[in-house]
Write a protein that holds these residues in place. Structure first.
Motif, PDB file in Angstrom:
ATOM      1  N   THR A   1       0.762  -1.112  -0.030  1.00  0.00           N
ATOM      2  CA  THR A   1      -0.108   0.194  -0.053  1.00  0.00           C
ATOM      3  C   THR A   1       0.713   1.168  -0.006  1.00  0.00           C
ATOM      4  O   THR A   1       2.016   1.225   0.717  1.00  0.00           O
ATOM      5  N   VAL A   2       0.289   2.252  -0.602  1.00  0.00           N
ATOM      6  CA  VAL A   2       1.139   3.572  -0.858  1.00  0.00           C
ATOM      7  C   VAL A   2       0.322   4.461  -0.504  1.00  0.00           C
ATOM      8  O   VAL A   2      -0.889   4.913  -0.843  1.00  0.00           O
ATOM      9  N   VAL A   3       0.694   5.264   0.578  1.00  0.00           N
ATOM     10  CA  VAL A   3       0.011   6.214   1.340  1.00  0.00           C
ATOM     11  C   VAL A   3       0.741   7.646   1.406  1.00  0.00           C
ATOM     12  O   VAL A   3       1.937   7.653   1.596  1.00  0.00           O
ATOM     13  N   GLY A   4      -0.139   8.740   1.135  1.00  0.00           N
ATOM     14  CA  GLY A   4       0.569  10.109   1.257  1.00  0.00           C
ATOM     15  C   GLY A   4      -0.174  10.971   0.302  1.00  0.00           C
ATOM     16  O   GLY A   4      -1.296  10.685  -0.335  1.00  0.00           O
ATOM     17  N   THR A   5      -0.072  12.254   0.632  1.00  0.00           N
ATOM     18  CA  THR A   5      -0.690  13.514  -0.266  1.00  0.00           C
ATOM     19  C   THR A   5      -0.176  13.396  -1.491  1.00  0.00           C
ATOM     20  O   THR A   5      -1.101  13.560  -2.603  1.00  0.00           O
TER      21      THR A   5
ATOM     22  N   ALA B   1     -10.155  -3.285   5.716  1.00  0.00           N
ATOM     23  CA  ALA B   1     -10.110  -4.058   6.977  1.00  0.00           C
ATOM     24  C   ALA B   1     -10.211  -5.506   6.586  1.00  0.00           C
ATOM     25  O   ALA B   1     -10.779  -6.000   5.760  1.00  0.00           O
ATOM     26  N   GLY B   2      -9.523  -6.116   7.311  1.00  0.00           N
ATOM     27  CA  GLY B   2      -9.151  -7.706   7.189  1.00  0.00           C
ATOM     28  C   GLY B   2      -8.068  -7.844   6.016  1.00  0.00           C
ATOM     29  O   GLY B   2      -7.884  -8.964   5.790  1.00  0.00           O
ATOM     30  N   VAL B   3      -7.354  -6.950   5.751  1.00  0.00           N
ATOM     31  CA  VAL B   3      -6.269  -7.141   4.879  1.00  0.00           C
ATOM     32  C   VAL B   3      -4.963  -6.656   5.400  1.00  0.00           C
ATOM     33  O   VAL B   3      -5.075  -5.444   5.889  1.00  0.00           O
ATOM     34  N   ARG B   4      -3.812  -7.488   5.604  1.00  0.00           N
ATOM     35  CA  ARG B   4      -2.782  -6.933   6.161  1.00  0.00           C
ATOM     36  C   ARG B   4      -1.573  -6.770   4.922  1.00  0.00           C
ATOM     37  O   ARG B   4      -1.412  -7.959   4.405  1.00  0.00           O
ATOM     38  N   ALA B   5      -1.028  -5.706   5.078  1.00  0.00           N
ATOM     39  CA  ALA B   5      -0.027  -5.417   3.752  1.00  0.00           C
ATOM     40  C   ALA B   5       1.401  -6.118   4.174  1.00  0.00           C
ATOM     41  O   ALA B   5       1.659  -6.067   5.367  1.00  0.00           O
ATOM     42  N   GLU B   6       1.786  -6.475   3.137  1.00  0.00           N
ATOM     43  CA  GLU B   6       3.344  -7.035   3.275  1.00  0.00           C
ATOM     44  C   GLU B   6       4.140  -5.666   3.486  1.00  0.00           C
ATOM     45  O   GLU B   6       4.967  -5.966   4.425  1.00  0.00           O
ATOM     46  N   ALA B   7       4.027  -4.709   3.016  1.00  0.00           N
ATOM     47  CA  ALA B   7       4.712  -3.503   2.995  1.00  0.00           C
ATOM     48  C   ALA B   7       3.804  -2.268   2.798  1.00  0.00           C
ATOM     49  O   ALA B   7       2.738  -2.245   1.799  1.00  0.00           O
ATOM     50  N   ALA B   8       3.946  -1.072   3.773  1.00  0.00           N
ATOM     51  CA  ALA B   8       3.296   0.091   3.468  1.00  0.00           C
ATOM     52  C   ALA B   8       4.304   1.352   3.143  1.00  0.00           C
ATOM     53  O   ALA B   8       5.311   1.295   3.941  1.00  0.00           O
ATOM     54  N   VAL B   9       4.086   2.024   2.147  1.00  0.00           N
ATOM     55  CA  VAL B   9       5.015   3.369   2.002  1.00  0.00           C
ATOM     56  C   VAL B   9       4.249   4.406   2.402  1.00  0.00           C
ATOM     57  O   VAL B   9       3.044   4.756   2.112  1.00  0.00           O
ATOM     58  N   PHE B  10       4.947   5.329   2.889  1.00  0.00           N
ATOM     59  CA  PHE B  10       4.491   6.660   3.228  1.00  0.00           C
ATOM     60  C   PHE B  10       5.447   7.756   2.600  1.00  0.00           C
ATOM     61  O   PHE B  10       6.476   7.838   2.616  1.00  0.00           O
ATOM     62  N   THR B  11       4.733   8.492   1.778  1.00  0.00           N
ATOM     63  CA  THR B  11       5.506   9.473   0.898  1.00  0.00           C
ATOM     64  C   THR B  11       5.493  10.727   1.330  1.00  0.00           C
ATOM     65  O   THR B  11       6.624  11.558   1.546  1.00  0.00           O
ATOM     66  N   ASN B  12       4.260  11.568   2.108  1.00  0.00           N
ATOM     67  CA  ASN B  12       4.532  12.695   2.733  1.00  0.00           C
ATOM     68  C   ASN B  12       2.968  13.153   2.996  1.00  0.00           C
ATOM     69  O   ASN B  12       2.016  12.485   2.721  1.00  0.00           O
ATOM     70  N   LEU B  13       2.974  14.351   3.794  1.00  0.00           N
ATOM     71  CA  LEU B  13       1.708  14.813   4.433  1.00  0.00           C
ATOM     72  C   LEU B  13       1.865  16.178   3.907  1.00  0.00           C
ATOM     73  O   LEU B  13       2.800  17.105   4.221  1.00  0.00           O
ATOM     74  N   GLY B  14       0.851  16.600   3.026  1.00  0.00           N
ATOM     75  CA  GLY B  14       0.401  18.027   2.635  1.00  0.00           C
ATOM     76  C   GLY B  14      -0.842  18.318   3.014  1.00  0.00           C
ATOM     77  O   GLY B  14      -1.803  17.868   3.497  1.00  0.00           O
ATOM     78  N   ARG B  15      -1.355  19.503   2.362  1.00  0.00           N
ATOM     79  CA  ARG B  15      -2.600  19.756   2.363  1.00  0.00           C
ATOM     80  C   ARG B  15      -3.530  19.251   1.526  1.00  0.00           C
ATOM     81  O   ARG B  15      -3.236  19.316   0.310  1.00  0.00           O
ATOM     82  N   ASP B  16      -4.713  18.550   1.643  1.00  0.00           N
ATOM     83  CA  ASP B  16      -5.527  18.042   0.521  1.00  0.00           C
ATOM     84  C   ASP B  16      -6.981  17.453   1.524  1.00  0.00           C
ATOM     85  O   ASP B  16      -6.814  17.299   2.699  1.00  0.00           O
TER      86      ASP B  16
ATOM     87  N   VAL C   1       8.105   1.479   4.789  1.00  0.00           N
ATOM     88  CA  VAL C   1       9.119   2.635   3.944  1.00  0.00           C
ATOM     89  C   VAL C   1       8.593   3.943   4.370  1.00  0.00           C
ATOM     90  O   VAL C   1       7.642   4.227   3.489  1.00  0.00           O
ATOM     91  N   ILE C   2       9.373   4.687   4.678  1.00  0.00           N
ATOM     92  CA  ILE C   2       8.953   6.043   5.257  1.00  0.00           C
ATOM     93  C   ILE C   2       9.694   7.283   4.829  1.00  0.00           C
ATOM     94  O   ILE C   2      11.071   7.062   5.103  1.00  0.00           O
ATOM     95  N   ASN C   3       9.263   8.113   4.505  1.00  0.00           N
ATOM     96  CA  ASN C   3       9.968   9.404   4.052  1.00  0.00           C
ATOM     97  C   ASN C   3      10.359  10.063   5.476  1.00  0.00           C
ATOM     98  O   ASN C   3       9.736  10.867   5.962  1.00  0.00           O
TER      99      ASN C   3
END
Length: 479
Positions: A101-105, A183-198, A226-228
């Motif tokens: 999963t890739v998470v970020g603004t 819900a009910g899914v567990r990621a092998e890896a999760a990426v965090f790119t950044n947090l901005g306004r949105d 994997v985190i920025n």
């Protein structure tokens, strides 16, 4: 599948009558015979369930018992139960896949795309789910949401697993986290790119938005991250250590970083030091922001088992993703089409475009309607500060007035700035092309590879690349 099996582990109280379920839906007008209908709106549950029953729903799932002539399961957390029921109905295919999963603004689409492209080139069978499209094995389907709703998401998981995928790389939006779509899914890896306004049209304030993004990075949701480290929120997440992580960045102490970054005629080259493993990265991507995206992708691919040699060989082969800093050169002018639609995204694109400009930097952009109004003046201010000329136009007005959106943008622009308002987007692009001279760079931001204008409930065919080509032809005919 029997209703009792569909609801297993879903935290819902099953009705006494067990029935066969063949599908699942949460929109009354899309119900098919045999579906489990999920009512997500407590205030209109009775009306929705009655319509779903009329269309052939076999059973209902709601926050309270609804008497509509069909068995009704009751759940305290309907969103959670909806996700689990969808997972069960499609055979829990996610369990046999390695989900990333890739998470970020900003940067989600590009980072997810890069991870998938690297894995594929390293012989690791990977699918992609995200804003641009959903794809595996050369078969691509249209994407309507950054993160699909649970039935569509688990249907994709089941399809890709059946076709032989090992990995699924997907964008995970803040809305999807809030609504518990995974819900009910567990990621092998999760990426965090950044947090901005949105998305502050949806989230009450920036703190709630931040907490929502962060909440995914828990050991219950992902095995590692994997985190920025250059991002303030990312640095906080690394320090809190709720999940084992690899950090990456350009300015902060971290596990993976890049040095010797150089702009080349075709993109950017740099050297990655990834926990003392060196990768020479010769990429077709422009910008510091894309160096960070590449760092995130390389760290994730390495974490999943891709070799250093495989990653290094893959990078030069990867084309820029559709609508993400795509460059078209004509008559000594570079035209950049990009999806940037946040203040941070626009700043990144314009800063990089300035590096390639021998002459002026011209920016064409608008803001979407029925979305966070507060970011509009911020984007206006950024464009006025970083570009020599700005043309404010429309994006997807939805149910707002185009001119009113433009006024919001202009409220952040300092007096004396070179600003023009041309509300028709194709005309705005034509104006930019007619003004551009050799050595200039024109940035067309906000839509990327989107193929429509969304206004008053109607999506009209439109894309920036076609509008740009039409503007070239008009300029040629004008001599």
């Amino acid at each position: 599948m029997l209703l009792s099996e569909v609801l297993k582990g879903a935290g819902a109280k099953s009705p006494r009558v067990d029935v066969e379920i063949t599908g699942i839906s949460f929109k009354p007008d899309e119900v098919k015979r045999g579906d489990l209908f999920v009512s997500l709106h407590e205030g209109s549950a009775a009306q929705e369930c009655a319509e779903a029953k009329r269309r052939g729903a076999a059973a209902m799932l709601a926050s309270a018992d609804v008497d509509c002539g069909a068995p009704c399961a009751v759940a305290e957390d309907v969103r959670y139960s909806f996700a689990i029921a969808s997972r069960n109905l499609y055979g829990d295919a996610a369990r046999g896949l390695k989900i990333v999963t890739v998470v970020g603004t900003d940067g989600k689409s590009t980072t997810a795309y890069l991870i998938r492209e690297i894995l594929e080139r390293c012989g690791m069978r990977a699918a992609l789910i995200g804003t641009m499209y959903n794809e595996y094995g050369g078969t691509r389907s249209e994407s309507t949401l950054t993160t699909p709703d649970p039935p569509q998401l688990h249907e994709l998981f089941a399809r890709y697993a059946a076709e032989g995928a090992e990995y699924v790389v997907m964008e995970l939006s803040a809305h999807a986290i809030y609504y518990r779509k995974l819900a009910g899914v567990r990621a092998e890896a999760a990426v965090f790119t950044n947090l901005g306004r949105d998305h502050l049209d949806f989230f009450a304030d920036e703190e709630i938005y931040r907490r929502t993004k962060k909440s995914w990075f828990d050991f219950a949701n992902c095995k590692c991250a994997v985190i920025n480290a250059d991002d303030a929120c990312g640095a906080q997440m690394i320090a809190e250590g709720k999940v084992p992580s690899i950090s990456y960045g350009l300015d902060s102490p971290c596990d993976a970083f890049a040095v010797n970054c150089e702009r080349t005629p075709r993109g950017t080259s740099f050297v990655i030091n990834m926990m003392d493993e060196l990768i020479y990265a010769d990429t077709r991507l422009f910008g510091r922001f894309n160096v960070l995206n590449c760092l995130a992708a390389c760290c994730t691919a390495r974490l999943l088992g891709a070799s250093v040699a495989g990653i290094e060989a893959a990078l030069p082969e990867i084309a820029p993703p559709p609508g993400r800093y795509n460059v078209v050169s004509r008559g000594g002018v570079d035209y950049v089409i990009d999806f940037a639609h946040t203040p941070g995204g626009l700043r990144n694109i314009l800063t990089e475009a300035r590096r390639g400009a021998k002459g002026r930097l011209i920016c064409v952009f608008g803001c979407g309607g029925d979305r966070d109004r507060g970011k509009r003046p911020e984007m206006g201010a950024a464009a006025a500060r970083l570009a020599d000329e700005v043309i404010v136009t429309s994006d997807n007005p939805r149910f707002e007035d185009r001119a009113a959106i433009a006024e919001d943008i202009l409220s952040g622009v300092p007096e004396g700035s070179d600003i023009t308002v041309i509300l028709d987007r194709a005309t705005a692009i034509k104006s930019a092309v007619s003004r551009a001279e050799r050595g200039d760079v024109v940035v067309i931001a906000g839509k990327g590879d989107e193929s429509y204008i969304d206004e008053l409930g109607v999506k009209t065919d439109y894309d920036d690349m076609s509008a740009l080509q039409a503007a070239f032809e008009a300029k040629r005919q004008a001599g």
